[in-house]
Write an enzyme that holds these catalytic residues in place. Structure first.
Site, short mmCIF file in Angstrom:
data_model
loop_
_atom_site.label_atom_id
_atom_site.label_comp_id
_atom_site.label_asym_id
_atom_site.label_seq_id
_atom_site.Cartn_x
_atom_site.Cartn_y
_atom_site.Cartn_z
N ASP A 15 40.64 45.72 101.80
CA ASP A 15 39.41 46.08 102.52
C ASP A 15 39.67 46.16 104.02
OD1 ASP A 15 36.78 46.69 102.86
OD2 ASP A 15 36.01 44.71 102.38
N HIS A 32 42.42 54.93 106.03
CA HIS A 32 42.89 54.98 104.64
C HIS A 32 44.36 55.40 104.59
CE1 HIS A 32 38.99 54.06 103.23
NE2 HIS A 32 38.45 55.23 103.45
N LEU A 126 58.91 44.78 88.53
CA LEU A 126 57.54 44.53 89.02
C LEU A 126 56.62 45.49 88.28
CD1 LEU A 126 55.51 43.41 91.26
CD2 LEU A 126 56.12 45.43 92.59
C1 FPP Z 1 38.36 49.62 101.71
O1 FPP Z 1 38.24 49.91 103.07
C2 FPP Z 1 39.37 50.42 101.08
C3 FPP Z 1 39.15 51.38 100.14
C4 FPP Z 1 37.82 51.75 99.63
C5 FPP Z 1 40.23 52.13 99.53
C6 FPP Z 1 41.61 51.51 99.54
C7 FPP Z 1 42.55 52.62 99.56
C8 FPP Z 1 43.76 52.65 100.15
C9 FPP Z 1 44.38 51.46 100.75
C10 FPP Z 1 44.54 53.90 100.25
C11 FPP Z 1 44.88 54.61 98.98
C12 FPP Z 1 45.53 53.76 97.95
C13 FPP Z 1 46.69 54.04 97.34
C14 FPP Z 1 47.15 53.20 96.18
C15 FPP Z 1 47.56 55.13 97.77
P1 FPP Z 1 36.82 50.38 103.62
O2 FPP Z 1 36.83 51.85 103.70
O3 FPP Z 1 35.74 49.81 102.78
O4 FPP Z 1 36.85 49.72 105.03
P2 FPP Z 1 35.59 49.16 105.84
O5 FPP Z 1 35.00 48.06 104.99
O6 FPP Z 1 36.22 48.67 107.10
O7 FPP Z 1 34.66 50.32 106.04
#
Ligand code: FPP
Length: 235
Positions: A15, A32, A126
């Protein structure tokens, strides 16, 4: 009873990508992108740590409600990640598995993940499990339907419905329950992630935003876990 208390499985809620980008005056999708790069770093660190299973929450069933642009950017990142990283995944003997509602994914992504799972299925250093279009309540509803069907068809009796039967009907049937859950970015919620599987998991919350979460912090959490006493409800 002697219990093996070593950590076998770490689950992570990645997150804070959006806030990481906002702090830098950049669009959320930039966060992201950095987050996806960090998936590679943390997977490498996990392999070094010797922990056998890593489950990452990449996209929840609720995330489909984000803006069309953001959903597209996340799916494009995922395509790019899968194409670019698969060689490293194979070279490092990593088995890739996906959990979630596959029918919601586009055909090309569904075909890609099926191919990657099949190709990496015999790797054993893994297991990298990516929760994609995943929601724990969906998973539990699906498991319940399967069990109800088996009961209605007289394949099982009421007494056959046990913890193990339920676990074996979840997407995670081949994976041990997580020993450690990490959520980055200071939020302290489970957000429909592995609700059944987290019953006895040790929880770790860090203020670090996902793109900044690094190997040192991961190792420090594993160290803290090793010093925690797990009682599983006993005294
Ligand atoms: C939360 O941050 C994150 C996500 C909803 C997506 C997680 C995705 C990735 C790390 C990239 C893609 C993954 C792979 C496996 C290639 P948020 O957008 O909710 O952040 P915020 O809470 O600060 O708004």
């Amino acid at each position: 009873m002697v219990k093996d208390n070593s950590c076998k499985h770490i689950a992570i809620i990645m997150d804070g990508n959006g806030r990481w980008a906002k702090k830098r005056g950049m669009p959320r999708t930039f966060g992201h992108k950095k987050g996806a790069e960090n998936v590679v770093n943390i997977t490498r660190a996990m392999k070094e740590s010797g922990v056998k299973y890593l489950t990452l929450y990449a996209f929840s069933t609720e995330n489909w409600q984000r803006s069309e642009d953001e959903v597209k950017a996340l799916m494009d990142l995922l395509r790019e990640y899968l194409d670019k990283e698969f060689k490293e995944i194979m070279d490092n003997n990593v088995k890739l598995v996906f959990i979630g509602e596959r029918y919601m994914l586009s055909d090309d992504i569904r075909e890609k993940i099926e191919y990657l799972e099949k190709t990496s299925k015999d790797n054993s250093d893994l297991t990298l499990c990516i929760a994609l279009s995943y929601g724990s309540r969906h998973e539990i509803v699906n498991a319940t339907k399967n069990i109800a069907k088996a009961y209605a068809n007289r394949e099982i009796s009421l007494d056959d419905i046990t913890f193990d039967l339920i676990s074996n009907n979840l997407y995670t049937r081949d994976i041990p329950d997580p020993d450690i859950l990490i959520r980055t970015s200071g939020e302290q919620r489970i957000s429909n992630y592995l609700l059944w599987q987290l019953a006895y998991t040790e929880l770790f919350f860090t203020n670090t935003l996902w793109p900044d979460f690094n190997k040192d912090e991961l190792m420090a959490i594993i160290e803290q876990f090793n010093n925690r006493e797990r009682r599983y409800g006993k005294n």
